[in-house]
Write an enzyme that holds these catalytic residues in place. Sequence first.
Site, mmCIF file in Angstrom:
data_model
loop_
_atom_site.group_PDB
_atom_site.id
_atom_site.type_symbol
_atom_site.label_atom_id
_atom_site.label_comp_id
_atom_site.label_asym_id
_atom_site.label_seq_id
_atom_site.Cartn_x
_atom_site.Cartn_y
_atom_site.Cartn_z
ATOM 1 N N HIS A 1 41.606 34.893 46.750
ATOM 2 C CA HIS A 1 41.664 36.566 47.761
ATOM 3 C C HIS A 1 40.294 37.096 46.618
ATOM 4 O O HIS A 1 39.980 38.303 46.741
ATOM 5 C CB HIS A 1 42.891 37.526 45.978
ATOM 6 C CG HIS A 1 42.571 38.803 46.577
ATOM 7 N ND1 HIS A 1 41.803 39.731 47.489
ATOM 8 C CD2 HIS A 1 44.355 39.589 47.006
ATOM 9 C CE1 HIS A 1 42.999 40.712 48.085
ATOM 10 N NE2 HIS A 1 43.554 41.027 47.767
ATOM 11 N N ASP B 1 40.183 38.686 51.766
ATOM 12 C CA ASP B 1 41.300 39.560 51.565
ATOM 13 C C ASP B 1 42.662 39.776 52.665
ATOM 14 O O ASP B 1 42.370 39.160 53.250
ATOM 15 C CB ASP B 1 40.494 41.201 51.360
ATOM 16 C CG ASP B 1 39.734 41.229 50.999
ATOM 17 O OD1 ASP B 1 39.898 40.789 49.383
ATOM 18 O OD2 ASP B 1 37.877 41.321 50.905
#
Length: 439
Positions: A410, A414
């Site tokens: 992450h 995303d």
Amino acid sequence: MAQTEILMPKMGESVIEATIIKWTKNEGDKVKADETLLEIATDKVDSEIPAPSDGVLLKKLCKEGDVIPVGKAIAIISTDGSSAEVPVSAPVIGSQKTIPVAAPVSAATRSISKELAEPVTRFSNSGRFYSPLVRSIAQKEGITGNELETIPGSGKSGRVTKNDMLSYIPARQANGGTKQVSSQETVISTIKESPVKPMVVGANDEIIEMDRMRKLIADHMVMSKRVSPHVTSYVEADVTNLVLWREKVKKEFEKKEGEKLTLTPIFVEATVKALKDYPMVNVSIDGTRIIRHKDIHIGMAVALPSGNLIVPVIKHADRNSLLGITKQVNDLAGRARINKLTPDDTQGGTFTITNVGTFGNIMGTPIINQPQAAILATGIIKKKPVVIESPLGDMIGIRHMMYLSLSYDHRVVDGALGGSFLKKVSDYLEAFDINRNTW
């Protein structure tokens, strides 16, 4: 007496050293050509060094556990069958490169440094890799893990090499033998993990020591979870067309090409197409830098008979046809299972696929293979009743369905990017042409 010097072989472009893990012959033993003399290990694979000819093992120049640079002599054998001993003072045959040694540090300084230094691990908190030789030098010189992080690396992907260490040590000694550590580094270095309570072992419990490969896997997995914030997304795909196509052509494929056609090459092909559509998934992280790879090298997880796991890499998967990918998949998987991979076979991956469906699992949450940014898990394909939309209305049909799951870092991927990429892989699998006649 004819003698032959056995050198540590070069096992790949990026491999500069290896560890001797086991001698299979003792001094004085007779050996035959191609018979295994010793077993060695790099950070990726274990290998065997065979005798180049018939003879007698005269002298072991290194012991088990030693980390030996490529090209250095490790043993001497007699090729005429003579077992006369080699004098200890005899010079080693062949040229050897002289390694510069840093100026000695005072006993007091070295003592203080060693008290401050803790053993350096294979991977730092930032995910930076340190070879056994670099860690050994750091330990001898009292260099902490925090200090090692500040040393610029000239090796591949910014790795610190032996020459980097040898260049750094004299400058360090000129400053009194230790580096000035910032207050932030001091605070970080004082943070300790919570002590782990000793495990209570019952009378009927069996204690099994991890082998070397299992330790490496454990270290790598723990490091990955510590470094990368993992997120996993899932999608279900209707792969009826590709399943029926494979069943239709697999015998002809094997007869014409001499290769078995499994589902793995088809998964790789779809993944490569999706990576071209979403190149920011085909990336690695180096500190605060994002490295976008123009080449696509797909790692594929292979379960070994020992119960361990290894990830050989399909190089330039984006340049290969389905046939070319199939040849690489079969070759790498076959050599992996008989311990014949080279270090280069397991390096350079930019994205990894693991087929958990092989073991009957419907899905998985795989751990990212650092320094990559994502890993795809393919689940088992099962027949299921599903709703099929048509111009005449909805109907129920029996379809071949599977789950795909993508774990991604992450820090750089995303949810929108990770989810879109995963859906694109699914789209390519679902749109497989059942009438395809080329591969």
